[in-house]
Scaffold this motif. Structure first.
Motif, PDB file in Angstrom:
ATOM      1  N   ALA A  34       1.097  -1.251   0.161  1.00  0.00           N
ATOM      2  CA  ALA A  34       0.050  -0.102   0.026  1.00  0.00           C
ATOM      3  C   ALA A  34       0.812   1.457   0.139  1.00  0.00           C
ATOM      4  CB  ALA A  34      -0.800   0.003   1.136  1.00  0.00           C
ATOM      5  N   GLY A  35       0.369   2.203  -0.738  1.00  0.00           N
ATOM      6  CA  GLY A  35       1.144   3.465  -0.802  1.00  0.00           C
ATOM      7  C   GLY A  35       2.458   3.726  -1.563  1.00  0.00           C
ATOM      8  N   ILE A  36       2.904   2.341  -2.300  1.00  0.00           N
ATOM      9  CA  ILE A  36       4.189   2.560  -2.904  1.00  0.00           C
ATOM     10  C   ILE A  36       4.040   3.293  -4.206  1.00  0.00           C
ATOM     11  CG2 ILE A  36       3.818   0.179  -4.346  1.00  0.00           C
ATOM     12  CD1 ILE A  36       7.046   1.352  -2.166  1.00  0.00           C
ATOM     13  N   GLY A  37       2.999   3.434  -4.715  1.00  0.00           N
ATOM     14  CA  GLY A  37       2.917   4.183  -6.058  1.00  0.00           C
ATOM     15  C   GLY A  37       2.466   3.511  -7.092  1.00  0.00           C
ATOM     16  N   LYS A  38       1.715   2.390  -6.897  1.00  0.00           N
ATOM     17  CA  LYS A  38       1.063   1.739  -8.083  1.00  0.00           C
ATOM     18  C   LYS A  38       0.237   2.343  -8.968  1.00  0.00           C
ATOM     19  CE  LYS A  38      -0.372  -1.602  -5.450  1.00  0.00           C
ATOM     20  NZ  LYS A  38      -0.003  -0.962  -3.989  1.00  0.00           N
ATOM     21  N   ASN A 176      -1.892  -5.198  -8.245  1.00  0.00           N
ATOM     22  CA  ASN A 176      -2.452  -5.854  -7.032  1.00  0.00           C
ATOM     23  C   ASN A 176      -1.408  -5.678  -5.724  1.00  0.00           C
ATOM     24  OD1 ASN A 176      -4.232  -7.752  -7.762  1.00  0.00           O
ATOM     25  ND2 ASN A 176      -2.638  -8.689  -9.216  1.00  0.00           N
ATOM     26  N   GLN A 177      -2.192  -5.313  -4.728  1.00  0.00           N
ATOM     27  CA  GLN A 177      -1.545  -5.016  -3.540  1.00  0.00           C
ATOM     28  C   GLN A 177      -1.007  -6.370  -2.754  1.00  0.00           C
ATOM     29  OE1 GLN A 177      -2.868  -3.648   0.429  1.00  0.00           O
ATOM     30  NE2 GLN A 177      -3.390  -1.751  -0.757  1.00  0.00           N
ATOM     31  N   VAL A 178       0.387  -6.349  -2.491  1.00  0.00           N
ATOM     32  CA  VAL A 178       1.125  -7.256  -1.776  1.00  0.00           C
ATOM     33  C   VAL A 178       1.574  -6.605  -0.504  1.00  0.00           C
ATOM     34  CG1 VAL A 178       1.056  -9.004  -3.684  1.00  0.00           C
ATOM     35  CG2 VAL A 178       2.994  -7.726  -3.157  1.00  0.00           C
ATOM     36  N   ILE A 254       8.715   9.610  -6.494  1.00  0.00           N
ATOM     37  CA  ILE A 254       7.268  10.109  -6.945  1.00  0.00           C
ATOM     38  C   ILE A 254       7.338  11.696  -6.301  1.00  0.00           C
ATOM     39  CG2 ILE A 254       4.952  10.205  -6.403  1.00  0.00           C
ATOM     40  CD1 ILE A 254       5.188   7.110  -5.519  1.00  0.00           C
ATOM     41  N   THR A 255       7.202  12.494  -7.282  1.00  0.00           N
ATOM     42  CA  THR A 255       7.162  13.942  -6.975  1.00  0.00           C
ATOM     43  C   THR A 255       5.758  14.424  -7.519  1.00  0.00           C
ATOM     44  OG1 THR A 255       8.319  14.460  -9.178  1.00  0.00           O
ATOM     45  CG2 THR A 255       9.623  13.964  -7.322  1.00  0.00           C
ATOM     46  N   SER A 256       5.907  15.921  -7.749  1.00  0.00           N
ATOM     47  CA  SER A 256       4.595  16.520  -8.315  1.00  0.00           C
ATOM     48  C   SER A 256       4.361  16.082  -9.877  1.00  0.00           C
ATOM     49  CB  SER A 256       4.579  17.906  -8.046  1.00  0.00           C
ATOM     50  OG  SER A 256       5.712  18.327  -8.672  1.00  0.00           O
ATOM     51  N   SER A 257       5.418  15.680 -10.432  1.00  0.00           N
ATOM     52  CA  SER A 257       5.449  15.386 -11.662  1.00  0.00           C
ATOM     53  C   SER A 257       5.155  13.841 -11.845  1.00  0.00           C
ATOM     54  CB  SER A 257       6.433  15.949 -12.855  1.00  0.00           C
ATOM     55  OG  SER A 257       7.812  15.516 -12.016  1.00  0.00           O
TER      56      SER A 257
HETATM   57  P1  ATP Z   1      -2.527   1.211  -2.433  1.00  0.00           P
HETATM   58  O1  ATP Z   1      -2.170  -0.273  -2.728  1.00  0.00           O
HETATM   59  O2  ATP Z   1      -3.036   1.476  -1.358  1.00  0.00           O
HETATM   60  O3  ATP Z   1      -3.509   1.494  -3.674  1.00  0.00           O
HETATM   61  P2  ATP Z   1      -0.507   2.521  -4.161  1.00  0.00           P
HETATM   62  O4  ATP Z   1       0.604   1.682  -4.595  1.00  0.00           O
HETATM   63  O5  ATP Z   1      -1.559   2.566  -5.359  1.00  0.00           O
HETATM   64  O6  ATP Z   1      -1.091   2.039  -2.899  1.00  0.00           O
HETATM   65  P3  ATP Z   1      -0.145   5.213  -4.588  1.00  0.00           P
HETATM   66  O7  ATP Z   1      -1.477   5.688  -4.227  1.00  0.00           O
HETATM   67  O8  ATP Z   1       0.134   5.223  -6.035  1.00  0.00           O
HETATM   68  O9  ATP Z   1      -0.044   3.925  -4.002  1.00  0.00           O
HETATM   69  O10 ATP Z   1       0.786   6.085  -4.127  1.00  0.00           O
HETATM   70  C1  ATP Z   1       0.613   6.853  -3.062  1.00  0.00           C
HETATM   71  C2  ATP Z   1       2.108   7.851  -2.741  1.00  0.00           C
HETATM   72  O11 ATP Z   1       2.201   8.583  -3.783  1.00  0.00           O
HETATM   73  C3  ATP Z   1       2.045   8.489  -1.560  1.00  0.00           C
HETATM   74  O12 ATP Z   1       3.143   7.992  -0.487  1.00  0.00           O
HETATM   75  C4  ATP Z   1       2.619   9.970  -1.956  1.00  0.00           C
HETATM   76  O13 ATP Z   1       3.870   9.891  -1.189  1.00  0.00           O
HETATM   77  C5  ATP Z   1       2.866   9.913  -3.254  1.00  0.00           C
HETATM   78  N1  ATP Z   1       2.180  10.986  -3.845  1.00  0.00           N
HETATM   79  C6  ATP Z   1       0.994  11.241  -4.148  1.00  0.00           C
HETATM   80  N2  ATP Z   1       0.574  12.437  -4.804  1.00  0.00           N
HETATM   81  C7  ATP Z   1       1.745  12.953  -4.904  1.00  0.00           C
HETATM   82  C8  ATP Z   1       2.112  14.473  -5.174  1.00  0.00           C
HETATM   83  N3  ATP Z   1       1.529  15.232  -5.832  1.00  0.00           N
HETATM   84  N4  ATP Z   1       3.800  14.710  -4.900  1.00  0.00           N
HETATM   85  C9  ATP Z   1       4.427  13.933  -4.291  1.00  0.00           C
HETATM   86  N5  ATP Z   1       4.226  12.446  -4.106  1.00  0.00           N
HETATM   87  C10 ATP Z   1       2.844  12.188  -4.333  1.00  0.00           C
END
Ligand code: ATP
Ligand code: MG
Length: 261
Positions: A34-38, A176-178, A254-257
């Motif tokens: 969760a939250g890694i950036g998928k 997929n979340q793992v 992960i940045t604003s871009s």
């Molecule tokens: P899940 O399994 O819960 O769906 P995920 O792998 O899809 O999680 P994401 O939602 O893609 O996770 O990534 C969330 C991360 O993206 C947050 O940790 C945040 O740090 C980063 N993030 C989101 N928006 C921005 C932004 N505008 N600027 C920088 N980082 C961002």
């Protein structure tokens, strides 16, 4: 063998390893905690597929199956305007790009199943260049049954999705979340290839919970698997399964871009 053609991820090392990007005609899976950036990765791919060809896009529409309501067109436009300011400063461009993404929110696997047949027609008729399912595990999470009956049910869906990719010749990206896969010995992967044979046995390190949820049939149906994870506060993306590349890992931010290496 896929049908040729790739959706560039604009992540140089990854594109090189994949001979151009996410291949058309097959399933590509993004897995990670969760939250890694998928979802961030998916938003970027959706944007890239809808961009005009002059900017390296596919100039197409995208169908985004948003199972957990995590799609954000605002975030997608933010990624677009930071990464491609020259396109997005044009009046009406942000709306036009956002309008190319068809977001579907099935509330159950059966609702999704009903839409699959329609989807097959839409894929051909509407210039759809990318299908995203975010996430497959969430889609099946609410389903009854376990073990063989459940895997039999899923087997049908998996075969159907795979055939969709083959016949429409577009990339299908599934998340997929793992749990985090990092264990101490996993460091041996770090940013170089050390164990070629691991590529052949990649499914043995596949998260056992996901295998329990989606079955080994799923693990085999996927042509490309990208594992996103973090270690000591650094994110990395690992090309864990590929018919053309050994396992490779790249640090990313992960940045604003959006996602970048
Ligand atoms: P899940 O399994 O819960 O769906 P995920 O792998 O899809 O999680 P994401 O939602 O893609 O996770 O990534 C969330 C991360 O993206 C947050 O940790 C945040 O740090 C980063 N993030 C989101 N928006 C921005 C932004 N505008 N600027 C920088 N980082 C961002
Ligand atoms: Mg997500």
């Amino acid at each position: 063998e896929h049908n040729g053609g790739h959706l560039s991820t604009r992540l140089k090392g990854l594109d090189d390893a994949l001979c151009g990007g996410i291949p058309f005609g097959v399933l590509t899976e993004l897995v990670g905690p969760a939250g890694i950036g998928k979802t961030q990765f998916c938003l970027k791919l959706a944007l890239l597929a809808s961009l005009p060809e002059a900017y390296g896009g596919l100039d197409g529409r995208v169908i985004y199956i948003d199972v957990e309501s995590k799609f954000s067109s605002r975030r997608m436009i933010e990624i677009g305007s930071k990464s491609f300011p020259e396109i997005f400063h044009k009046k009406g461009m942000a709306q036009e790009m956002a309008g190319r993404i068809l977001v579907m929110r099935p509330t159950s696997l059966s609702e999704f199943t009903e839409s699959l047949q329609q989807l097959k027609i839409s894929l051909l008729q509407n210039q759809v260049k990318l299908l995203i399912i975010d996430s497959m595990a969430a889609l099946v999470a609410g389903e009854q049954g376990q073990g063989a009956p459940r895997q039999h049910l899923l087997g049908w869906h998996i075969s159907f999705i795979k055939s969709l990719a083959e016949f429409s010749r577009i990339p299908i990206v599934v998340t997929n979340q793992v749990r985090s896969q990092i264990r101490d010995e996993a460091c041996q992967y770090s940013f170089q290839v050390q164990h070629r044979e691991k590529a052949l046995h990649e499914h043995t390190e596949y998260d056992s919970h996901l295998v329990a949820a989606l079955g080994i049939h799923w693990a085999h149906a996927v042509t490309i698997r990208l594992v996103l994870d973090s270690k000591s506060g650094k994110r990395f993306i690992k090309l864990a399964k590929s018919p053309i590349s050994p396992p490779l890992a790249f640090a990313f931010n992960i940045t604003s871009s959006g996602i970048s290496l």
